[in-house]
Scaffold this motif. Sequence first.
Motif, PDB file in Angstrom:
ATOM      1  N   TYR A 232       9.189   1.515  -3.201  1.00  7.37           N
ATOM      2  CA  TYR A 232       7.850   1.619  -3.783  1.00  7.37           C
ATOM      3  C   TYR A 232       6.816   1.907  -2.699  1.00  7.37           C
ATOM      4  CZ  TYR A 232       4.292   0.636  -7.366  1.00  7.37           C
ATOM      5  OH  TYR A 232       3.263   0.731  -8.278  1.00  7.37           O
ATOM      6  N   ASP A 233       6.949   1.253  -1.556  1.00  3.54           N
ATOM      7  CA  ASP A 233       6.034   1.519  -0.437  1.00  3.54           C
ATOM      8  C   ASP A 233       6.218   2.945   0.070  1.00  3.54           C
ATOM      9  OD1 ASP A 233       4.893  -1.385   0.823  1.00  3.54           O
ATOM     10  OD2 ASP A 233       6.597  -1.498  -0.511  1.00  3.54           O
ATOM     11  N   CYS A 258       7.708  -9.066  -5.695  1.00  3.11           N
ATOM     12  CA  CYS A 258       6.552  -8.559  -4.969  1.00  3.11           C
ATOM     13  C   CYS A 258       5.283  -8.951  -5.704  1.00  3.11           C
ATOM     14  CB  CYS A 258       6.634  -7.034  -4.818  1.00  3.11           C
ATOM     15  SG  CYS A 258       7.881  -6.522  -3.615  1.00  3.11           S
ATOM     16  N   TYR A 263      -0.307  -5.489  -3.152  1.00  8.70           N
ATOM     17  CA  TYR A 263      -0.273  -4.026  -3.205  1.00  8.70           C
ATOM     18  C   TYR A 263      -1.668  -3.440  -3.418  1.00  8.70           C
ATOM     19  CZ  TYR A 263       4.711  -3.282  -2.781  1.00  8.70           C
ATOM     20  OH  TYR A 263       5.994  -3.206  -2.277  1.00  8.70           O
ATOM     21  N   ARG A 266      -3.281  -3.589  -0.021  1.00  9.05           N
ATOM     22  CA  ARG A 266      -2.706  -2.719   1.003  1.00  9.05           C
ATOM     23  C   ARG A 266      -2.894  -1.238   0.706  1.00  9.05           C
ATOM     24  NH1 ARG A 266       2.958  -5.117   0.413  1.00  9.05           N
ATOM     25  NH2 ARG A 266       3.658  -3.209   1.457  1.00  9.05           N
ATOM     26  N   TYR A 267      -2.954  -0.909  -0.594  1.00  8.94           N
ATOM     27  CA  TYR A 267      -3.095   0.501  -0.992  1.00  8.94           C
ATOM     28  C   TYR A 267      -4.266   0.645  -1.958  1.00  8.94           C
ATOM     29  CZ  TYR A 267       1.704   0.502   0.806  1.00  8.94           C
ATOM     30  OH  TYR A 267       2.831   0.347   1.587  1.00  8.94           O
TER      31      TYR A 267
END
Length: 341
Positions: A232-233, A258, A263, A266-267
Amino acid sequence: MLKRRNFLKNATVLAAAGSSPIASTWSAAAPQQTKKIGVQTYSIRRELKQDMVGSLTALKKIGFSHIELYGYEQQNKKGSVLGYSLKEYRKILSDVGLEPTSSHLEPPLQSIYKFGDGGGTGKGERSIQIEAYTKQNIPAIMEFWKRAIADHQELGIPVMVQPAMPVVNTVDDAKLVCDIFNQTGELAKQANLRWGYHNHSAEFKRIGLKRGEDWSSEMAITPTSYTSEIFYDFLLTHTDPALVFFEMDVYWAVMGQCDPVSYFNRYPGRFPLLHIKDRDILGSTGFMNFASIFEAGYSKGGLERYYVELEYPNPAGSTSLSQLESVKRSYDFVANAGFVK
């Protein structure tokens, strides 16, 4: 038997009058609601097959303003939705008063399903995969998306989402997936549409280790193998944000061990759509921290729309509610949640 055209005409009139078998169950007017709450129609898949018009009318009367549809398919390069032509389906939605804002679809490759449990016990994973992308099947994949883009323009749906993960064993496989995702996103952008990806839980496994090695041990990495990375990353860092967005299914992210909030932090800005899901009816289990998810989604993730979805409503032995009743109770949870805009 009525011809299909007459059936559709009569069914639409019946639904408008609240006389459709399913629609009549939901005769009360929709509550006054300023929130725009969406639903993935997969949540009522059984009812849709029994009574398409009545089921969609019921969603409107519950209070939903828009839908993300499931059931789009291509036969002989001609698109349809659960057996209805694009023109027929669009008219039904218009008559009912539901706005189609997104759609789930995937290229016609071999499906590989792993359902696990995913419901009441939370055991197992949810993996909806399709066969690996290869140089040989890429032309067919791209032709599918070109046809789908034209069909979704006809349907008046501005967003397309792929909910199936191609089989990935190595970083090279992952790079090819990202390349095809970017190409598909570019095709959609040229048509003034948006294209994105929806996860289940398998995306949160690591890629890069040679087949047969122990994924759980960093000691398995050898000088001849890739450094492992969560798939996914990898998708997030190797797709163009201007071409590919992500619709996070927050429940399956948690089941993949997760944290959705991490997330979003981070994104930032990559998650304009969310699937809001629980082990059962939304808010009934205490399993999901929806307040934190929505707060971070709005502040960091770029949240624009969310869709209620129930994949496993009412695990065996819990209740005997219909899918529509489960969806209604989930709607009530979201409608009354102070943290949801």
